[in-house]
Scaffold this motif. Structure first.
Motif, PDB file in Angstrom:
ATOM      1  N   SER A 170      44.260  38.691  50.794  1.00  0.00           N
ATOM      2  CA  SER A 170      43.636  40.008  50.884  1.00  0.00           C
ATOM      3  C   SER A 170      42.354  39.943  51.697  1.00  0.00           C
ATOM      4  O   SER A 170      41.714  38.887  51.799  1.00  0.00           O
ATOM      5  CB  SER A 170      43.327  40.553  49.485  1.00  0.00           C
ATOM      6  N   ILE A 171      41.995  41.069  52.262  1.00  0.00           N
ATOM      7  CA  ILE A 171      40.714  41.211  52.949  1.00  0.00           C
ATOM      8  C   ILE A 171      40.016  42.450  52.398  1.00  0.00           C
ATOM      9  O   ILE A 171      40.602  43.527  52.325  1.00  0.00           O
ATOM     10  CB  ILE A 171      40.883  41.350  54.473  1.00  0.00           C
ATOM     11  N   ASP A 172      38.787  42.268  52.004  1.00  0.00           N
ATOM     12  CA  ASP A 172      37.944  43.353  51.504  1.00  0.00           C
ATOM     13  C   ASP A 172      36.824  43.555  52.518  1.00  0.00           C
ATOM     14  O   ASP A 172      35.864  42.790  52.551  1.00  0.00           O
ATOM     15  CB  ASP A 172      37.383  42.972  50.125  1.00  0.00           C
ATOM     16  N   ARG A 173      36.980  44.558  53.374  1.00  0.00           N
ATOM     17  CA  ARG A 173      35.995  44.807  54.419  1.00  0.00           C
ATOM     18  C   ARG A 173      34.995  45.871  53.942  1.00  0.00           C
ATOM     19  O   ARG A 173      35.173  47.055  54.177  1.00  0.00           O
ATOM     20  CB  ARG A 173      36.678  45.197  55.728  1.00  0.00           C
ATOM     21  N   GLU A 174      33.991  45.393  53.250  1.00  0.00           N
ATOM     22  CA  GLU A 174      32.914  46.241  52.720  1.00  0.00           C
ATOM     23  C   GLU A 174      33.431  47.309  51.753  1.00  0.00           C
ATOM     24  O   GLU A 174      32.850  48.392  51.667  1.00  0.00           O
ATOM     25  CB  GLU A 174      32.129  46.891  53.853  1.00  0.00           C
ATOM     26  N   GLU A 175      34.494  46.998  51.045  1.00  0.00           N
ATOM     27  CA  GLU A 175      35.049  47.952  50.084  1.00  0.00           C
ATOM     28  C   GLU A 175      34.373  47.847  48.721  1.00  0.00           C
ATOM     29  O   GLU A 175      34.293  48.831  47.987  1.00  0.00           O
ATOM     30  CB  GLU A 175      36.552  47.722  49.932  1.00  0.00           C
ATOM     31  N   GLY A 176      33.898  46.654  48.388  1.00  0.00           N
ATOM     32  CA  GLY A 176      33.231  46.459  47.098  1.00  0.00           C
ATOM     33  C   GLY A 176      31.730  46.448  47.218  1.00  0.00           C
ATOM     34  O   GLY A 176      31.029  46.979  46.350  1.00  0.00           O
ATOM     35  N   VAL A 177      31.216  45.836  48.283  1.00  0.00           N
ATOM     36  CA  VAL A 177      29.772  45.741  48.524  1.00  0.00           C
ATOM     37  C   VAL A 177      29.513  46.001  50.000  1.00  0.00           C
ATOM     38  O   VAL A 177      30.134  45.371  50.862  1.00  0.00           O
ATOM     39  CB  VAL A 177      29.228  44.340  48.154  1.00  0.00           C
ATOM     40  N   ALA A 178      28.616  46.908  50.302  1.00  0.00           N
ATOM     41  CA  ALA A 178      28.283  47.188  51.694  1.00  0.00           C
ATOM     42  C   ALA A 178      27.721  45.929  52.356  1.00  0.00           C
ATOM     43  O   ALA A 178      26.878  45.232  51.795  1.00  0.00           O
ATOM     44  CB  ALA A 178      27.255  48.321  51.773  1.00  0.00           C
ATOM     45  N   GLY A 179      28.210  45.630  53.539  1.00  0.00           N
ATOM     46  CA  GLY A 179      27.720  44.481  54.282  1.00  0.00           C
ATOM     47  C   GLY A 179      28.405  43.177  53.961  1.00  0.00           C
ATOM     48  O   GLY A 179      28.079  42.145  54.551  1.00  0.00           O
ATOM     49  N   ILE A 180      29.375  43.194  53.051  1.00  0.00           N
ATOM     50  CA  ILE A 180      30.060  41.972  52.611  1.00  0.00           C
ATOM     51  C   ILE A 180      31.562  42.089  52.859  1.00  0.00           C
ATOM     52  O   ILE A 180      32.181  43.097  52.513  1.00  0.00           O
ATOM     53  CB  ILE A 180      29.816  41.686  51.117  1.00  0.00           C
ATOM     54  N   VAL A 181      32.147  41.050  53.436  1.00  0.00           N
ATOM     55  CA  VAL A 181      33.599  40.961  53.614  1.00  0.00           C
ATOM     56  C   VAL A 181      34.107  39.838  52.721  1.00  0.00           C
ATOM     57  O   VAL A 181      33.493  38.771  52.636  1.00  0.00           O
ATOM     58  CB  VAL A 181      33.963  40.669  55.082  1.00  0.00           C
ATOM     59  N   GLY A 182      35.222  40.093  52.038  1.00  0.00           N
ATOM     60  CA  GLY A 182      35.800  39.091  51.140  1.00  0.00           C
ATOM     61  C   GLY A 182      37.236  38.777  51.510  1.00  0.00           C
ATOM     62  O   GLY A 182      37.963  39.635  52.033  1.00  0.00           O
ATOM     63  N   PHE A 183      37.626  37.534  51.239  1.00  0.00           N
ATOM     64  CA  PHE A 183      38.997  37.082  51.481  1.00  0.00           C
ATOM     65  C   PHE A 183      39.529  36.522  50.165  1.00  0.00           C
ATOM     66  O   PHE A 183      38.957  35.580  49.610  1.00  0.00           O
ATOM     67  CB  PHE A 183      39.025  35.999  52.568  1.00  0.00           C
ATOM     68  N   GLY A 184      40.632  37.104  49.653  1.00  0.00           N
ATOM     69  CA  GLY A 184      41.139  36.740  48.333  1.00  0.00           C
ATOM     70  C   GLY A 184      42.505  36.087  48.382  1.00  0.00           C
ATOM     71  O   GLY A 184      43.372  36.502  49.168  1.00  0.00           O
ATOM     72  N   PHE A 185      42.701  35.096  47.503  1.00  0.00           N
ATOM     73  CA  PHE A 185      43.933  34.308  47.469  1.00  0.00           C
ATOM     74  C   PHE A 185      44.399  34.165  46.020  1.00  0.00           C
ATOM     75  O   PHE A 185      43.714  33.546  45.201  1.00  0.00           O
ATOM     76  CB  PHE A 185      43.699  32.926  48.086  1.00  0.00           C
ATOM     77  N   ALA A 186      45.559  34.743  45.703  1.00  0.00           N
ATOM     78  CA  ALA A 186      46.112  34.623  44.357  1.00  0.00           C
ATOM     79  C   ALA A 186      46.523  33.182  44.097  1.00  0.00           C
ATOM     80  O   ALA A 186      47.039  32.496  44.983  1.00  0.00           O
ATOM     81  CB  ALA A 186      47.315  35.549  44.197  1.00  0.00           C
ATOM     82  N   LEU A 187      46.303  32.716  42.871  1.00  0.00           N
ATOM     83  CA  LEU A 187      46.696  31.371  42.449  1.00  0.00           C
ATOM     84  C   LEU A 187      48.004  31.492  41.685  1.00  0.00           C
ATOM     85  O   LEU A 187      48.040  32.040  40.577  1.00  0.00           O
ATOM     86  CB  LEU A 187      45.603  30.749  41.582  1.00  0.00           C
ATOM     87  N   ARG A 188      49.064  30.957  42.251  1.00  0.00           N
ATOM     88  CA  ARG A 188      50.403  31.229  41.721  1.00  0.00           C
ATOM     89  C   ARG A 188      50.870  30.167  40.736  1.00  0.00           C
ATOM     90  O   ARG A 188      52.005  29.717  40.789  1.00  0.00           O
ATOM     91  CB  ARG A 188      51.376  31.375  42.888  1.00  0.00           C
ATOM     92  N   TYR A 189      49.978  29.774  39.836  1.00  0.00           N
ATOM     93  CA  TYR A 189      50.409  28.869  38.772  1.00  0.00           C
ATOM     94  C   TYR A 189      50.856  29.648  37.538  1.00  0.00           C
ATOM     95  O   TYR A 189      51.274  29.069  36.553  1.00  0.00           O
ATOM     96  CB  TYR A 189      49.339  27.839  38.406  1.00  0.00           C
ATOM     97  N   ASP A 190      50.726  30.961  37.579  1.00  0.00           N
ATOM     98  CA  ASP A 190      51.324  31.856  36.590  1.00  0.00           C
ATOM     99  C   ASP A 190      52.218  32.825  37.345  1.00  0.00           C
ATOM    100  O   ASP A 190      52.043  33.046  38.546  1.00  0.00           O
ATOM    101  CB  ASP A 190      50.250  32.631  35.821  1.00  0.00           C
ATOM    102  N   ASN A 191      53.171  33.429  36.641  1.00  0.00           N
ATOM    103  CA  ASN A 191      54.062  34.391  37.270  1.00  0.00           C
ATOM    104  C   ASN A 191      54.169  35.638  36.387  1.00  0.00           C
ATOM    105  O   ASN A 191      54.766  35.578  35.317  1.00  0.00           O
ATOM    106  CB  ASN A 191      55.450  33.761  37.495  1.00  0.00           C
ATOM    107  N   PRO A 192      53.579  36.766  36.845  1.00  0.00           N
ATOM    108  CA  PRO A 192      52.797  36.928  38.066  1.00  0.00           C
ATOM    109  C   PRO A 192      51.416  36.301  37.919  1.00  0.00           C
ATOM    110  O   PRO A 192      50.963  36.064  36.796  1.00  0.00           O
ATOM    111  CB  PRO A 192      52.700  38.452  38.216  1.00  0.00           C
ATOM    112  N   PRO A 193      50.739  36.009  39.035  1.00  0.00           N
ATOM    113  CA  PRO A 193      49.427  35.366  38.955  1.00  0.00           C
ATOM    114  C   PRO A 193      48.413  36.228  38.205  1.00  0.00           C
ATOM    115  O   PRO A 193      48.411  37.457  38.319  1.00  0.00           O
ATOM    116  CB  PRO A 193      49.025  35.212  40.429  1.00  0.00           C
ATOM    117  N   LEU A 194      47.556  35.555  37.461  1.00  0.00           N
ATOM    118  CA  LEU A 194      46.439  36.208  36.776  1.00  0.00           C
ATOM    119  C   LEU A 194      45.106  35.869  37.422  1.00  0.00           C
ATOM    120  O   LEU A 194      44.142  36.615  37.296  1.00  0.00           O
ATOM    121  CB  LEU A 194      46.401  35.793  35.301  1.00  0.00           C
TER     122      LEU A 194
END
Length: 247
Positions: A178-202
């Motif tokens: 995922s990419i969060d382009r200033e959606e949560g905090v102005a001026g901050i971009v985030g890159f998110g990666f689910a950890l698939r050791y659970d199904n579905p990941p938590l």
């Protein structure tokens, strides 16, 4: 006889007071989750939930690394060294979060080498649609599970409609993160990666970086490093015995 309001409610209030008194008696000495659960004779999962509530309301704080009360969580123990590795490799802020209902709870954070301060802290809860962690986890689930909306806006860039969020989730599935382009905090971009050791990941990990420092080359390195870190975490979890149902 049960008093008005029910015995369960009275016990819950008494347990909260007992926990606060126990922590106050310790002064500045940190306490571990399992230790507190043992002292009060409650399940670890109940103690975790109670602590998270007190942390969110400012009654209890974590230690400088933000992980004091999470040391007994086997997932956090496995992931923590890899958060350090990602932080050292990228010099940016790294988070571990867990999906809980419609929110993401932040379980661990490694601050940027540049002393970047964002709103995300251990114990904080944010709506899943807002940032990189939550969107990475929502993308692992069918769109039918999305609430109808409209959604709360954290910034002008936040997805507030179901259709807009679903379109973004489709892109996340195709991209793999995922990419969060200033959606949560102005001026901050985030890159998110689910950890698939659970199904579905938590659980998911993310990297947050100020827009001013985000070049195409740096973005490419962030994605490459975080993908490698995710693979290492999932491999370490499998080696530790697969899924851990710690709650």
């Amino acid at each position: 006889m049960s008093e008005p309001g029910g015995v369960r409610e009275v016990k819950s209030a008494a347990r909260t007071v007992e926990l606060l008194e126990l922590l106050a008696a310790r002064g500045d000495r940190p306490a571990r989750l399992q230790e507190l659960a043992d002292r009060l004779g409650v399940p670890r999962s109940s103690m975790y939930a109670l602590l998270q509530t007190l942390i969110a309301h400012g009654w209890v704080r974590t230690d400088i690394t933000g992980t004091t009360y999470l040391d007994s969580d086997p997932r956090v123990r496995v992931v923590r060294p890899y958060l350090d590795e990602a932080s050292q490799a990228l010099g940016e802020t790294i988070h571990l979060g867990r999906l809980d209902g419609r929110d993401v709870a932040y379980l661990a954070t490694r601050e940027s080498h540049e002393y970047l301060r964002t709103i995300s802290r251990v114990g904080r809860r944010l709506p899943a649609h807002v940032g990189a962690l939550g969107k990475a986890l929502l993308a692992e689930r069918p769109d039918a599970e999305l609430p109808a909306g409209p959604y709360e806006a954290a910034t002008p860039n936040t997805h507030t409609s179901r259709d807009a969020l679903a379109a973004d989730l489709a892109s996340i599935r195709a991209r793999g993160y995922s990419i969060d382009r200033e959606e949560g905090v102005a001026g901050i971009v985030g890159f998110g990666f689910a950890l698939r050791y659970d199904n579905p990941p938590l659980d998911a990990i993310s990297c947050s970086v100020p827009v001013a420092r985000l070049t195409p080359g740096h973005e490419g390195r962030i994605v490459a490093v975080m993908r490698e870190i995710r693979a290492k975490i999932e491999g370490a979890s499998a080696a530790a015995g697969g899924a851990v149902h710690w709650r």
